[in-house]
Design a protein around this motif. Structure first.
Motif, short mmCIF file in Angstrom:
data_model
loop_
_atom_site.label_atom_id
_atom_site.label_comp_id
_atom_site.label_asym_id
_atom_site.label_seq_id
_atom_site.Cartn_x
_atom_site.Cartn_y
_atom_site.Cartn_z
N GLN A 119 10.76 8.66 -4.47
CA GLN A 119 10.19 7.37 -4.07
C GLN A 119 11.09 6.18 -4.36
O GLN A 119 10.95 5.13 -3.72
CB GLN A 119 8.84 7.14 -4.78
CG GLN A 119 7.71 8.00 -4.27
CD GLN A 119 6.46 7.76 -5.10
OE1 GLN A 119 6.08 8.58 -5.92
NE2 GLN A 119 5.83 6.62 -4.89
N GLU A 150 0.85 -1.18 0.00
CA GLU A 150 0.00 0.00 0.00
C GLU A 150 0.89 1.24 0.00
O GLU A 150 2.13 1.12 0.10
CB GLU A 150 -0.91 -0.01 1.23
CG GLU A 150 -0.16 -0.07 2.54
CD GLU A 150 -1.10 -0.28 3.73
OE1 GLU A 150 -2.28 -0.57 3.52
OE2 GLU A 150 -0.61 -0.14 4.86
N PRO A 151 0.31 2.44 -0.14
CA PRO A 151 1.14 3.65 -0.11
C PRO A 151 2.00 3.69 1.15
O PRO A 151 1.53 3.45 2.25
CB PRO A 151 0.11 4.78 -0.11
CG PRO A 151 -1.06 4.21 -0.85
CD PRO A 151 -1.11 2.76 -0.43
N GLY A 152 3.28 3.95 0.93
CA GLY A 152 4.21 4.00 2.04
C GLY A 152 4.92 2.69 2.33
O GLY A 152 5.89 2.67 3.08
N ARG A 154 4.80 4.20 -8.82
CA ARG A 154 3.84 5.03 -9.55
C ARG A 154 2.40 4.66 -9.24
O ARG A 154 1.56 5.53 -8.99
CB ARG A 154 4.11 4.88 -11.06
CG ARG A 154 3.27 5.78 -11.95
CD ARG A 154 3.66 5.59 -13.41
NE ARG A 154 3.46 4.21 -13.85
CZ ARG A 154 4.45 3.38 -14.20
NH1 ARG A 154 5.69 3.79 -14.17
NH2 ARG A 154 4.17 2.15 -14.62
N GLU A 155 2.08 3.37 -9.24
CA GLU A 155 0.69 2.95 -9.07
C GLU A 155 0.29 2.77 -7.62
O GLU A 155 -0.87 3.01 -7.27
CB GLU A 155 0.44 1.63 -9.83
CG GLU A 155 0.52 1.76 -11.34
CD GLU A 155 0.02 0.51 -12.05
OE1 GLU A 155 -0.51 -0.39 -11.37
OE2 GLU A 155 0.15 0.46 -13.28
N LEU A 156 1.22 2.32 -6.78
CA LEU A 156 0.85 1.97 -5.41
C LEU A 156 1.41 2.93 -4.36
O LEU A 156 1.09 2.80 -3.18
CB LEU A 156 1.31 0.54 -5.10
CG LEU A 156 0.66 -0.55 -5.94
CD1 LEU A 156 1.26 -1.90 -5.60
CD2 LEU A 156 -0.84 -0.59 -5.71
N GLY A 157 2.27 3.85 -4.79
CA GLY A 157 2.83 4.79 -3.83
C GLY A 157 3.84 4.19 -2.88
O GLY A 157 4.07 4.71 -1.78
N CYS A 158 4.46 3.07 -3.28
CA CYS A 158 5.48 2.44 -2.43
C CYS A 158 6.78 3.23 -2.49
O CYS A 158 7.06 3.95 -3.45
CB CYS A 158 5.75 1.01 -2.89
SG CYS A 158 4.34 -0.10 -2.74
N THR A 159 7.58 3.06 -1.46
CA THR A 159 8.96 3.54 -1.44
C THR A 159 9.84 2.36 -1.78
O THR A 159 9.78 1.32 -1.12
CB THR A 159 9.33 4.10 -0.06
OG1 THR A 159 8.44 5.18 0.25
CG2 THR A 159 10.76 4.59 -0.04
#
Length: 253
Positions: free
Chosen positions: A88, A35-37, A57-62
């Motif tokens: 990111q 998930e994001p983060g 880009r799609e999931l907001g992962c680092t």
């Protein structure tokens, strides 16, 4: 018989890797509950870095996009800059002998289409980098046919430095190494044949002895007449803690 090939198993840099499609990356992200983060390591990211780019880009992962050679990483750096994802995605050169990454750092680790270590070393080396309940998704050869010619088994057992396992047996090893096994998929015959055709195109232009084992692998595949007894598997396991209770039954029995 040629001598054993050292790890990582040789793979032409420009060949698209097994299980590296966007859909395969999204399937891993879903199983891993990213998930994001979420912080993700894409190990052996290759020169396109497509999985790292998609996850950011799609999931907001680092994401840490890592490989062993700056010649592979420089194109990834350019794509990261061009897509405005520098905050990111960290592009990092690593040594497989000592990754230099922080224990418990990652919610997911993804190794697509590369066999970087022997099976037990893969599981041992990467488990400590996962956060609690983090997922590892990795690629490894697997036996898929009920019958495998002796020459094929001999080749693969030499190449992976151990017995060649069925997908369900791979999951058993994953469980014994401190993971909750979650999924295993293999390339079906048409996918595997397309993969080898792509590799063959690139091998014809590579001089020297480096790809010798891969040429032998291709020859054995041709002898299978389109019905492979060995394929590549993508396996996902969740880091499990000592004393953790097994998951609840999925049925009502």
């Amino acid at each position: 018989m040629s001598p054993p090939e050292p790890f990582p198993l040789y793979h032409p840099a420009d060949v698209r890797r097994a299980f590296s499609s966007d859909d395969a990356t999204r399937r891993f992200a879903k199983v891993a509950q990213l998930e994001p983060g979420s912080r993700v390591l894409v190990l052996g990211c290759g020169p396109d870095g497509s999985a790292a780019l998609l996850l950011a880009r799609e999931l907001g992962c680092t994401v840490v996009a890592a490989d062993t050679d700056d010649a592979l990483l420089n194109p990834v750096r350019e794509r990261v800059r061009a897509q405005g994802l520098a905050e990111q995605i960290e592009v990092r050169r690593v040594s497989l002998d000592a990754l230099g990454l922080t224990e418990g750092e990652f919610d997911g680790i993804l190794v697509q289409g590369r066999v970087l270590y022997p099976l037990k070393a893969t599981l041992a080396n990467l488990r400590g980098l996962l956060a609690k309940r983090g997922r590892l998704g990795f690629t490894f050869p697997a036996r898929v046919g009920r019958f495998a010619p002796k020459a094929t088994l001999d080749f693969w057992e030499r190449r992976v430095a151990g017995p060649l396992l069925l997908p369900r047996e791979l999951l058993q090893v994953v469980e014994g190494a401190g993971y909750e096994p979650e999924s295993a998929e293999t390339l079906h015959d048409a996918e595997l044949d397309a993969h080898y055709r792509d590799i063959e195109t690139f091998l014809s232009s590579i001089p020297g002895a480096q790809p010798a084992a891969l040429r032998e692998e291709l020859a054995l595949h041709r002898e299978s007449n389109g019905k492979a007894s060995v394929s590549y598997a993508f396996v996902v396991g969740r880091r499990k803690e000592p004393g953790e209770k097994p998951p609840a039954s999925r049925d009502r029995g």
